[in-house]
Design a protein around this motif. Structure first.
Motif, PDB file in Angstrom:
ATOM      1  N   ARG A 185      59.788  14.105  56.880  1.00 45.71           N
ATOM      2  CA  ARG A 185      58.951  15.131  57.509  1.00 45.71           C
ATOM      3  C   ARG A 185      57.739  15.395  56.627  1.00 45.71           C
ATOM      4  N   ASP A 191      59.811  11.398  61.274  1.00 43.86           N
ATOM      5  CA  ASP A 191      60.202  12.749  61.701  1.00 43.86           C
ATOM      6  C   ASP A 191      58.893  13.492  62.005  1.00 43.86           C
ATOM      7  N   SER A 235      61.291   8.673  68.791  1.00 42.10           N
ATOM      8  CA  SER A 235      61.044   9.892  69.586  1.00 42.10           C
ATOM      9  C   SER A 235      61.335   9.732  71.082  1.00 42.10           C
ATOM     10  N   THR A 271      64.997   9.900  71.575  1.00 42.04           N
ATOM     11  CA  THR A 271      65.474  11.272  71.321  1.00 42.04           C
ATOM     12  C   THR A 271      65.211  12.118  72.563  1.00 42.04           C
ATOM     13  N   GLY A 286      55.151  17.623  71.228  1.00 42.30           N
ATOM     14  CA  GLY A 286      54.819  16.525  70.322  1.00 42.30           C
ATOM     15  C   GLY A 286      55.445  15.228  70.806  1.00 42.30           C
ATOM     16  N   SER A 287      55.811  14.366  69.860  1.00 41.75           N
ATOM     17  CA  SER A 287      56.337  13.040  70.210  1.00 41.75           C
ATOM     18  C   SER A 287      57.562  13.142  71.116  1.00 41.75           C
ATOM     19  N   VAL A 288      58.453  14.073  70.821  1.00 38.68           N
ATOM     20  CA  VAL A 288      59.664  14.219  71.643  1.00 38.68           C
ATOM     21  C   VAL A 288      59.372  15.090  72.868  1.00 38.68           C
ATOM     22  N   ASP A 342      52.513  25.122  72.377  1.00 40.02           N
ATOM     23  CA  ASP A 342      52.262  24.255  71.213  1.00 40.02           C
ATOM     24  C   ASP A 342      51.170  24.935  70.389  1.00 40.02           C
ATOM     25  N   TYR A 378      48.547  23.189  69.324  1.00 39.49           N
ATOM     26  CA  TYR A 378      47.299  22.450  69.576  1.00 39.49           C
ATOM     27  C   TYR A 378      46.907  22.473  71.046  1.00 39.49           C
ATOM     28  N   CYS A 401      61.582  22.191  70.885  1.00 39.11           N
ATOM     29  CA  CYS A 401      61.248  20.819  70.444  1.00 39.11           C
ATOM     30  C   CYS A 401      60.157  20.873  69.388  1.00 39.11           C
ATOM     31  N   ALA A 402      60.116  21.950  68.595  1.00 36.78           N
ATOM     32  CA  ALA A 402      59.108  22.060  67.528  1.00 36.78           C
ATOM     33  C   ALA A 402      59.849  22.092  66.190  1.00 36.78           C
ATOM     34  N   ALA A 435      65.433  19.454  71.328  1.00 35.80           N
ATOM     35  CA  ALA A 435      65.531  18.399  70.322  1.00 35.80           C
ATOM     36  C   ALA A 435      65.339  18.881  68.887  1.00 35.80           C
ATOM     37  N   ASN A 470      65.553  20.186  65.187  1.00 31.88           N
ATOM     38  CA  ASN A 470      66.659  20.300  64.238  1.00 31.88           C
ATOM     39  C   ASN A 470      66.761  21.737  63.742  1.00 31.88           C
TER      40      ASN A 470
HETATM   41  P1  NAD Z   1      56.002  16.232  66.375  1.00 34.32           P
HETATM   42  O1  NAD Z   1      55.384  16.589  65.080  1.00 34.32           O
HETATM   43  O2  NAD Z   1      55.516  15.012  67.069  1.00 34.32           O
HETATM   44  O3  NAD Z   1      55.859  17.449  67.408  1.00 34.32           O
HETATM   45  C1  NAD Z   1      56.140  18.770  67.079  1.00 34.32           C
HETATM   46  C2  NAD Z   1      55.193  19.604  67.924  1.00 34.32           C
HETATM   47  O4  NAD Z   1      55.567  20.980  67.783  1.00 34.32           O
HETATM   48  C3  NAD Z   1      53.722  19.506  67.499  1.00 34.32           C
HETATM   49  O5  NAD Z   1      52.920  19.207  68.612  1.00 34.32           O
HETATM   50  C4  NAD Z   1      53.418  20.882  66.897  1.00 34.32           C
HETATM   51  O6  NAD Z   1      52.080  21.279  67.121  1.00 34.32           O
HETATM   52  C5  NAD Z   1      54.380  21.769  67.677  1.00 34.32           C
HETATM   53  N1  NAD Z   1      54.721  23.027  67.029  1.00 34.32           N
HETATM   54  C6  NAD Z   1      54.941  23.289  65.709  1.00 34.32           C
HETATM   55  N2  NAD Z   1      55.236  24.588  65.529  1.00 34.32           N
HETATM   56  C7  NAD Z   1      55.190  25.163  66.757  1.00 34.32           C
HETATM   57  C8  NAD Z   1      55.414  26.471  67.232  1.00 34.32           C
HETATM   58  N3  NAD Z   1      55.713  27.482  66.415  1.00 34.32           N
HETATM   59  N4  NAD Z   1      55.306  26.707  68.556  1.00 34.32           N
HETATM   60  C9  NAD Z   1      54.989  25.715  69.431  1.00 34.32           C
HETATM   61  N5  NAD Z   1      54.777  24.437  69.010  1.00 34.32           N
HETATM   62  C10 NAD Z   1      54.859  24.175  67.708  1.00 34.32           C
HETATM   63  O7  NAD Z   1      57.589  16.174  66.118  1.00 34.32           O
HETATM   64  P2  NAD Z   1      58.698  15.471  67.003  1.00 34.32           P
HETATM   65  O8  NAD Z   1      58.977  14.129  66.449  1.00 34.32           O
HETATM   66  O9  NAD Z   1      58.364  15.635  68.434  1.00 34.32           O
HETATM   67  O10 NAD Z   1      59.985  16.367  66.657  1.00 34.32           O
HETATM   68  C11 NAD Z   1      60.187  17.638  67.246  1.00 34.32           C
HETATM   69  C12 NAD Z   1      61.512  18.223  66.768  1.00 34.32           C
HETATM   70  O11 NAD Z   1      62.588  17.355  67.113  1.00 34.32           O
HETATM   71  C13 NAD Z   1      61.617  18.390  65.247  1.00 34.32           C
HETATM   72  O12 NAD Z   1      62.390  19.533  64.934  1.00 34.32           O
HETATM   73  C14 NAD Z   1      62.360  17.151  64.801  1.00 34.32           C
HETATM   74  O13 NAD Z   1      63.033  17.325  63.579  1.00 34.32           O
HETATM   75  C15 NAD Z   1      63.319  16.998  65.953  1.00 34.32           C
HETATM   76  N6  NAD Z   1      63.817  15.643  66.109  1.00 34.32           N
HETATM   77  C16 NAD Z   1      62.954  14.631  66.280  1.00 34.32           C
HETATM   78  C17 NAD Z   1      63.457  13.340  66.441  1.00 34.32           C
HETATM   79  C18 NAD Z   1      62.544  12.179  66.682  1.00 34.32           C
HETATM   80  O14 NAD Z   1      63.043  11.096  67.033  1.00 34.32           O
HETATM   81  N7  NAD Z   1      61.249  12.338  66.564  1.00 34.32           N
HETATM   82  C19 NAD Z   1      64.829  13.100  66.393  1.00 34.32           C
HETATM   83  C20 NAD Z   1      65.689  14.192  66.239  1.00 34.32           C
HETATM   84  C21 NAD Z   1      65.171  15.455  66.087  1.00 34.32           C
END
Ligand code: NAD
Length: 353
Positions: free
Chosen positions: A44, A115, A144, A147, A179-181, A200, A202, A234-235, A256, A258
């Motif tokens: 991360r 991550d 992602s 996931t 985001g990605s997920v 979000d 952004y 999912c943030a 999604a 963690n």
């Molecule tokens: P990412 O960085 O692509 O997306 C996260 C998004 O959340 C961003 O667009 C960010 O601007 C937004 N965000 C942050 N704080 C926020 C808030 N307070 N309110 C609203 N939006 C907010 O990350 P990701 O890969 O999509 O992962 C999202 C979550 O899922 C994380 O907790 C990550 O640990 C968990 N996760 C991801 C995966 C994976 O395969 N990418 C697997 C398991 C768990």
């Protein structure tokens, strides 16, 4: 922070601090438990307010990975790394390569992947310096989307358990973090006719969700309180806390992110409020399953990975049933399931080969 006490309380094996003056790398690798296999978990990149926050995040996330890999039936332990920095500004080739050399120095005890704040392109730089990186584009790729697929299956399983129907048409789902997920999850939900509320940090991300999914934008501080069928975090973590719990406007929490619960005790609070909670480390296990398939003796096979991700709904239903039968929070039922497998395999490992 009393680091060793914290490691003792959370049952960690190892905490590694990595610093490189030239690239400005400040990374922390946490290895929680390697009973089942090498510790695997993403990296991360985040602008933490303090070094203590970064350490705490690494400790909590790596413990979550131990439980996740066990719950998904994988032969992997739990680890996670955090890099202190701004993922939109501070990435350089030398930072990733310095990081890769530190990962290599751990000799395979820790395997990294993507991550929050990291991408397959970043991992490509890391792979120039270490064999212990997964989620590469020429292998399993970004975890992602898978996931998101597992989370979508988990949302349907949760709805089915509560209402008897998996139908998403007309359901209101609040997705925090596009985001990605979160984005791919929205695609699945929108395709089946769900009404989406999104938040979000952004604006560009939000505008895209409005254009493509007809989503409604909600203030990031209020999304948890929206009236909806499912709240899908999912943030970042700790979104369910003493402040948000009484304000939740949903029947189900299934997302999604963690470490959604700021404290483990909040699982009982959710149960007391009659909210069905899909434990985070179970519903978001699709990514680690996908990454683990890179180590399959026959090589990565997306179809086999997806077939395993399809079981997430069954794992959840089993957890929900145990929770109701034993009158315990779903999170406790999930913890017990994961811990029981680690104990059973540890007993098998007593046989020397
Ligand atoms: P990412 O960085 O692509 O997306 C996260 C998004 O959340 C961003 O667009 C960010 O601007 C937004 N965000 C942050 N704080 C926020 C808030 N307070 N309110 C609203 N939006 C907010 O990350 P990701 O890969 O999509 O992962 C999202 C979550 O899922 C994380 O907790 C990550 O640990 C968990 N996760 C991801 C995966 C994976 O395969 N990418 C697997 C398991 C768990």
């Amino acid at each position: 922070m009393r680091i060793f006490e914290r490691m003792r309380d959370m049952e960690h094996e190892q905490l590694v601090f990595c610093y490189d003056e030239v690239s400005g790398l400040r990374a922390i690798v946490a290895i929680h438990d390697t009973t089942l296999g090498p510790a695997l978990g993403g990296t991360r990149m985040w602008n933490y307010d303090s070094e203590e926050d970064a350490i705490e995040d690494a400790l909590r996330l790596s413990r979550g990975m131990t439980y996740k890999s066990s719950a998904m039936g994988l032969n992997l332990g739990g680890g996670k790394a955090v890099i202190i920095g701004d993922s939109r500004k501070d990435k350089t080739e030398e930072l990733w390569r310095a990081y890769g050399r530190f990962i290599q120095s751990l000799g395979g005890r820790y395997i990294t992947a993507e991550d929050v704040g990291t991408t397959p392109d970043d991992m490509a730089f890391v792979s120039a310096e270490t064999d212990y990186v997964a989620g590469l584009l020429h292998k399993s790729g970004d975890p992602s989307p898978i996931t998101a697929y597992g989370t979508y299956r988990g949302i349907k399983a949760s709805l089915e358990y509560l209402t008897g129907s998996t139908d998403l048409a007309g359901r209101t789902i609040a997705v925090q973090g596009i985001g990605s997920v979160g984005y791919v999850l929205c695609e699945y939900l929108h395709e089946e006719g769900a009404h989406l509320l999104v938040s979000d940090l952004y604006e560009d991300v939000l505008n895209r969700a409005v254009e493509e999914f007809g989503a409604e934008i909600v203030d990031p501080d209020r999304i948890h309180a929206c009236e909806c069928d499912v709240f899908s975090p999912c943030a970042l973590g700790a979104v369910i806390n003493d402040v948000t719990l009484p304000e939740l406007g949903c029947r189900i929490v299934a997302g999604a992110a963690n470490n959604q619960l700021a404290e483990d005790s909040l699982a009982q609070g959710l149960r007391d409020r009659g909210i069905l909670y899909a434990p985070d480390f179970v519903i978001n296990g699709g990514g680690v399953i996908n990454v683990a398939h890179e180590f399959h003796p026959g090589g990565y096979n997306r179809e086999l990975a997806l077939r395993q991700v399809d079981r997430i709904g069954d794992y959840l239903k089993q957890i929900f049933t145990t929770s109701d039968q034993e009158d315990i929070p779903t999170r406790v039922a999930a913890d017990r399931m994961a811990e029981a497998r680690i104990e059973r395999i540890a007993k098998v490992h007593r046989i020397r080969v």
